[in-house]
Design a protein around this motif. Sequence first.
Motif, PDB file in Angstrom:
ATOM      1  N   HIS A 126       0.872  -1.189   0.000  1.00  0.00           N
ATOM      2  CA  HIS A 126       0.000   0.000   0.000  1.00  0.00           C
ATOM      3  C   HIS A 126       0.898   1.225   0.000  1.00  0.00           C
ATOM      4  N   HIS A 159       2.785   3.785   1.696  1.00  0.00           N
ATOM      5  CA  HIS A 159       3.264   3.867   3.076  1.00  0.00           C
ATOM      6  C   HIS A 159       3.315   5.318   3.550  1.00  0.00           C
ATOM      7  N   HIS A 197      -6.839  -0.594   6.345  1.00  0.00           N
ATOM      8  CA  HIS A 197      -5.742   0.261   6.825  1.00  0.00           C
ATOM      9  C   HIS A 197      -5.658   1.474   5.894  1.00  0.00           C
ATOM     10  N   ASP A 208       0.026  -3.824   6.258  1.00  0.00           N
ATOM     11  CA  ASP A 208      -0.390  -3.293   7.561  1.00  0.00           C
ATOM     12  C   ASP A 208      -1.825  -3.706   7.886  1.00  0.00           C
ATOM     13  N   HIS A 247       5.255  -4.413   9.240  1.00  0.00           N
ATOM     14  CA  HIS A 247       5.874  -3.734  10.395  1.00  0.00           C
ATOM     15  C   HIS A 247       5.784  -4.610  11.630  1.00  0.00           C
TER      16      HIS A 247
HETATM   17 FE   FE2 Z   1       0.947   1.607   6.410  1.00  0.00          FE
END
Ligand code: FE2
Length: 330
Positions: free
Chosen positions: A57, A59, A113, A130, A171
């Motif tokens: 995606h 970021h 997200h 994420d 992450h």
């Molecule tokens: Fe993100």
Amino acid sequence: MIFRQFFDSISSTYTYLISSGYGREALIIDPVLEKTDQYIKLLNELDLRLVKVIDTHIHADHISGLAELRDKTKCITIMGEQAPADVVSMHVKDNEKISIENINLTALYTPGHTNDSYSFLMNDRVFTGDTLLIKGTGRTDFQNGNPYDQYDSLFDRLLKLPEKTFIYPAHDYKGESVSTIGEEKKFNPRLQVSSAQEYALIMNNLNLANPKMMDIAVPENKNLGFNKEKQKQLNGITYSRLKNLSESDEVVLIDVREPTEIEKKPSLLNSINIPYSSLQEYLRKEKKELKNKTLIFYCAVGERSALAIQISQSYNFKQTYHLIGGLNNL
Ligand SMILES: [Fe+2]
């Protein structure tokens, strides 16, 4: 199989490198700009050819390494079709396959997200970006995030994968590196809810500060591509010029998109299909045959075809053009 996990300690980002073996094609997921030299070093050491890079995606906490890797390796840059990033040379949609030598990934559209969030499934593992983190989930309060969409992405898609499936997120902030669907179902506190409303209530009350890099990273990550001016400088031509030129017998019109893209939008009349990742091999093999021809490349958005100009020039082809903006612009 070669499978490596890199960690950027500044943004706590995980990056993944995948290949079926030494000397073969490789793919990278969620690269971080500052770490690109590290990836290139490993690619060289293991004799790997980077052909595709994916961002799950846009970021908000780091600058993507997509453009840097594209410039250094001429690889294809991939994101979901909802991603508003001009660096993307190949868009994928839900359930579409992404292939490199001996390896297939399936794109899963998992918004929430952000509205451009995808996960990528590869046999026994899933790269969740994420959307699903280890004992957590990605925040839903910016970039068109939505907790209800995320609830559906989690409960209707990711958690329906076999419990043994490994989860590799983009992450982690607590030092965890891998989990499984089964473990997350049981122990992820965000997933112990009985309705979408209950989940949204949790997500809407997180009250998190914006990421430090957000105001820089988001706009930059949307604008890492070759703009129209740069595409023009790289022997870019308009569609009407392409049509005029291609009336000559001396012209070879080359669609460098992949079969999955051609299924979605057919090639132009009288063109041949040479997928971008096979282009170097094709030019090397057909060099004599093509020597006195004019080559015109086109793709989806004009990124790969611009790179094709650079590649063909390195093989000393003199008469080369490409379609500015690609087929999606017509
Ligand atoms: Fe993100």
